[in-house]
Motif scaffolding. Structure first.
Motif, PDB file in Angstrom:
ATOM      1  N   UNK A   1       0.824  -1.216   0.000  1.00  0.00           N
ATOM      2  CA  UNK A   1       0.000   0.000   0.000  1.00  0.00           C
ATOM      3  C   UNK A   1       0.859   1.267   0.000  1.00  0.00           C
ATOM      4  N   UNK A   2       2.153   1.097  -0.170  1.00  0.00           N
ATOM      5  CA  UNK A   2       3.061   2.260  -0.133  1.00  0.00           C
ATOM      6  C   UNK A   2       2.772   3.229  -1.286  1.00  0.00           C
ATOM      7  N   UNK A   3       2.593   4.478  -0.926  1.00  0.00           N
ATOM      8  CA  UNK A   3       2.409   5.513  -1.945  1.00  0.00           C
ATOM      9  C   UNK A   3       3.287   6.705  -1.585  1.00  0.00           C
TER      10      UNK A   3
ATOM     11  N   UNK B   1       4.614  10.561 -11.972  1.00  0.00           N
ATOM     12  CA  UNK B   1       3.986   9.319 -11.509  1.00  0.00           C
ATOM     13  C   UNK B   1       4.900   8.132 -11.773  1.00  0.00           C
ATOM     14  N   UNK B   2       5.569   8.182 -12.929  1.00  0.00           N
ATOM     15  CA  UNK B   2       6.453   7.064 -13.307  1.00  0.00           C
ATOM     16  C   UNK B   2       7.587   6.897 -12.311  1.00  0.00           C
TER      17      UNK B   2
ATOM     18  N   UNK C   1       6.278   5.590  -8.992  1.00  0.00           N
ATOM     19  CA  UNK C   1       5.915   4.170  -9.121  1.00  0.00           C
ATOM     20  C   UNK C   1       7.176   3.305  -9.170  1.00  0.00           C
ATOM     21  N   UNK C   2       8.174   3.795  -9.883  1.00  0.00           N
ATOM     22  CA  UNK C   2       9.439   3.053 -10.000  1.00  0.00           C
ATOM     23  C   UNK C   2      10.061   2.816  -8.622  1.00  0.00           C
TER      24      UNK C   2
ATOM     25  N   UNK D   1       8.580   3.042  -5.645  1.00  0.00           N
ATOM     26  CA  UNK D   1       7.700   2.221  -4.806  1.00  0.00           C
ATOM     27  C   UNK D   1       7.982   0.737  -5.046  1.00  0.00           C
ATOM     28  N   UNK D   2       8.089   0.399  -6.329  1.00  0.00           N
ATOM     29  CA  UNK D   2       8.310  -1.009  -6.664  1.00  0.00           C
ATOM     30  C   UNK D   2       9.680  -1.496  -6.209  1.00  0.00           C
TER      31      UNK D   2
ATOM     32  N   UNK E   1       9.604  -2.060  -2.441  1.00  0.00           N
ATOM     33  CA  UNK E   1       8.812  -3.241  -2.107  1.00  0.00           C
ATOM     34  C   UNK E   1       9.588  -4.518  -2.418  1.00  0.00           C
TER      35      UNK E   1
ATOM     36  N   UNK F   1      14.649   0.142 -17.454  1.00  0.00           N
ATOM     37  CA  UNK F   1      13.603  -0.066 -16.445  1.00  0.00           C
ATOM     38  C   UNK F   1      12.893  -1.402 -16.639  1.00  0.00           C
ATOM     39  N   UNK F   2      12.766  -1.826 -17.897  1.00  0.00           N
ATOM     40  CA  UNK F   2      12.026  -3.050 -18.171  1.00  0.00           C
ATOM     41  C   UNK F   2      12.645  -4.243 -17.453  1.00  0.00           C
TER      42      UNK F   2
END
Lengths: 341, 326
Positions: free
Chosen positions: A5-7, A40-41, A44-45, A47-48, A51, A156-157
């Motif tokens: 749930x990390x934002x 946002x990118x 999101x990067x 955050x992932x 995690x 990134x991929x």
């Protein structure tokens, strides 16, 4: 902490160079003046990456009252007051630079604030510079400096950017839960990062975690109905304890040793006992005598005892075809027969 | 004839509100049952119009039309697939007292064609009469069960053969009757298609995905069209992991799980929208993947279809914080 749930809401990036070699001109970190939510990118990067790092190597940590609380204090202030975020992040970056030595390579330090599971959170990531992610200096109109993250999508991929270390603090009102991960060492978290930089220690002593892992696993194995499996898994568990690895990875152990269908029940048993299913430093000191030998006890009173590796090589346990009992085959050279009291 | 017409009309007019009530009750009852059985049907009901009743009574020469005409209350259940007709009939028999059955096909010789629906002559069960209105006791209602195509043919033929003021020439009638064989063929071909489709790997399992597509749209506002082939492939491999009938997977496992993990799933969808990395994120089966990553990681890995890139699973697993072997 449920990092799913990390934002992240705001980020700040500092460049932490390698310490100068003796005789070379002194270097200093390049510190951003201003935080930037980035795109946002980018959020999101990160955050992932956090995690993933915590899922693979995360260990629960806590502030160690015996250590310098510089970073912890900065984290507390930043969590309590959003206006303090940029200033406190500079304190944190400067502190990292101060505790590093020549062995630590240059990196970028990403510090972010946001929410996780309804609590405020602050994350710290030390990343390799130059590969998949670049931090470019930007001078704003008011003359202040910030870094803007530039992501190279092809990298990134299959994320090539090395994440060296990560820490997550989450909580409200000054108290927090914390997790840290070191992707560069195989035996826990480098002391300079955990103790000298974060001012933290592991929440549980590795010898206690190892002991709890061992006994919980043994109990789970003991309740399996199949004697052959019990023998095989017990040997695998002892082999894990005796291996030269500095860490125990319950997930890897389960993958290696257990049948596919038993992975989840085993994982749930460990989690119910409060153990994470991720790698942790191994310390068998408190169970040394317990893991030296393996014993098979039979209903008749017969007992077979031996070193785990000898048992693995010479003893085979099978279920009898007619369900009448277990068939134990020992293939070895009988060297002595004697009375025993 | 004029007096007879007026007398019949008056007599039926007095009774008609009861038939309206009966038709209303029956259509509600059957609609509810069709929903419970998850059958895709249309249920309509009506009390016969006074003019239709009197015309039928006079033209067909009934001695006691008020008692002999059985369709004063009528309910029509239109199904999509012919295979659902017996299921609906069984449901009607469970709910009502069936006193007569007419399947028009039974009355046709092998070299004849014609209307193919099933008509059931029914009455309310005594216990329902007590509960509803005792005056409904003994009243008959006709329940018609037919497929959409049979229904289309019946509507057109009724309009064209019975409504025109002048009699239609036989050659024109033949044109309409020829069409009924197309209706029969259509329903047979659809049945054959269904039979074949059900043998396609993943088809039966994909039943589990239907509510998941609705979750994507309604709860998470994800409007991308799912790739059907991908869904079939993943459903064939992953739905059996639950050991449940495909249509039980959502109500028994996923509905509650999705609610409990809504926040984490929202984060996933937002990250995916920003990073646009994984084609599975917009597929309804993504819920199954995340749920199994949480609750049965190893068996999910084992079941992953070989024809799909493992990197897709690895990526979702990392995003979800549950790493798998690469």
């Amino acid at each position: 902490l449920d990092l799913r749930t990390l934002q992240l809401e705001n980020l700040i990036i500092h460049r932490v160079p390698q310490k100068a070699a003796p005789g070379q001109p002194e270097v200093n970190p390049t510190l951003s003046d201003t935080a930037d939510p980035q795109s946002d990118r980018v959020r999101a990067f990160f955050q992932r990456r956090i995690r993933d790092a915590i899922a693979k190597r995360g260990l629960a940590v806590e502030a160690d009252p015996a250590l310098d609380a510089g970073t912890i204090d900065a984290v507390r202030v930043a969590l309590g007051d959003a206006n303090e975020f940029a200033a406190q992040s500079r304190t944190i970056a400067q502190r990292l630079f101060n505790v590093q030595d020549r062995r630590n390579t240059e990196g970028i330090l990403v510090i972010g604030v946001g929410v996780v599971g309804g609590s405020q959170t602050l994350v710290i990531l030390k990343l390799e510079h130059e590969a998949g992610v670049r931090a470019e200096e930007v001078h704003l109109d008011d003359g202040s400096l910030t870094f803007r993250v530039v992501l190279h999508e092809d990298l990134l991929l299959t994320p090539k950017t090395l994440l060296f270390k990560a820490a997550v603090f989450a909580g409200d009102d000054g108290s927090f839960e914390a997790l840290a991960a070191d992707m560069q060492t195989t035996g826990g978290i480098a002391d300079f990062f955990l103790a000298r930089f974060l001012g933290c220690r592991l929440l549980e002593n590795p010898s206690v975690t190892t002991e709890r892992f061992f006994y919980t696993s043994e109990q789970w194995i003991g309740q399996l109905p199949d004697a052959e499996k019990r023998a095989r898994y017990e040997i695998a568990l002892l082999a894990e304890m005796h291996s030269g690895q500095q860490t125990i990875d319950p997930n890897a152990f389960a993958r290696r040793a257990l049948a596919v269908d038993e992975h989840q029940p085993y994982k749930e048993t460990l989690q119910a006992a409060g153990l994470r299913f991720t790698q942790f430093p191994k310390d068998t000191s408190s169970i040394e005598s317990r893991i030296r030998r393996i014993a098979y006890d039979f209903a008749s009173g017969i007992k077979v005892v031996g070193r785990p590796e000898a048992m693995r090589e010479h003893v085979e346990v099978e279920e009898g075809d007619d369900g009448s009992g277990s068939v134990v085959t020992i293939t070895d050279e009988l060297t002595r027969v004697h009375a025993s009291g | 004839v004029g007096d007879g017409y007026a007398a019949l009309a008056t007599a039926y007019e007095d009774e008609r509100p009861l038939y309206e009530e009966l038709a209303r009750h029956l259509s509600g009852l059957l609609r509810e049952e069709m929903e419970r059985l998850a059958l895709h049907t249309t249920v309509t009901g009506r009390a016969k119009e006074i003019s239709s009743f009197v015309t039928k009574a006079l033209l067909k020469g009934y001695a006691d039309p008020l008692n002999e005409i059985g369709d004063k209350a009528g309910v029509r259940v239109t199904v999509v697939y012919a295979e659902d007709v017996p299921i609906v009939e069984e449901a009607v028999r469970r709910l009502l007292h069936v006193v007569g059955r007419e399947q028009k096909l039974d009355a046709l010789a092998y070299n004849e064609t014609g209307y193919l629906g099933v008509h059931l002559d029914t009455r309310l069960r005594d216990e329902d009469v007590e509960r509803l209105n005792v005056r409904l006791k003994g009243l008959r209602a006709e329940v018609q069960i037919r497929t959409m195509v049979q229904s289309a043919w019946a509507e057109v033929s009724h309009e064209q053969l019975y409504k025109p003021a002048a009699e239609v020439p036989d050659e024109l009638k033949r044109q309409i009757y020829r069409l009924v064989s197309v209706v029969e063929l259509f329903d047979l071909e659809v049945a054959r298609f269904l039979d074949e489709a059900r043998r396609t790997p993943g088809y039966a399992e994909a039943e589990a995905l239907r509510p998941l597509g609705e979750e994507l749209l309604q709860r998470f506002d994800i409007r991308r069209r799912a790739d059907r082939q991908l869904s079939l492939t993943l459903a064939a491999s992953l739905v059996p992991l639950y050991g449940l009938a495909p249509d039980e997977v959502y109500p028994q496992v996923l509905a509650d799980w999705i609610s409990a993990n809504e926040e984490a799933l929202r984060v996933q969808f937002a990250e995916a929208a920003a990073l646009a990395l994984n084609p599975l994120i917009h597929q309804p089966e993504v819920f199954i993947i995340f749920e199994r990553l949480s609750n049965d990681t190893r068996r999910l890995e084992e079941a992953w279809p070989e024809r799909l890139p493992r990197a897709w699973l690895v990526d979702l697993a990392e995003a979800w914080g549950t790493p798998v072997d690469e």
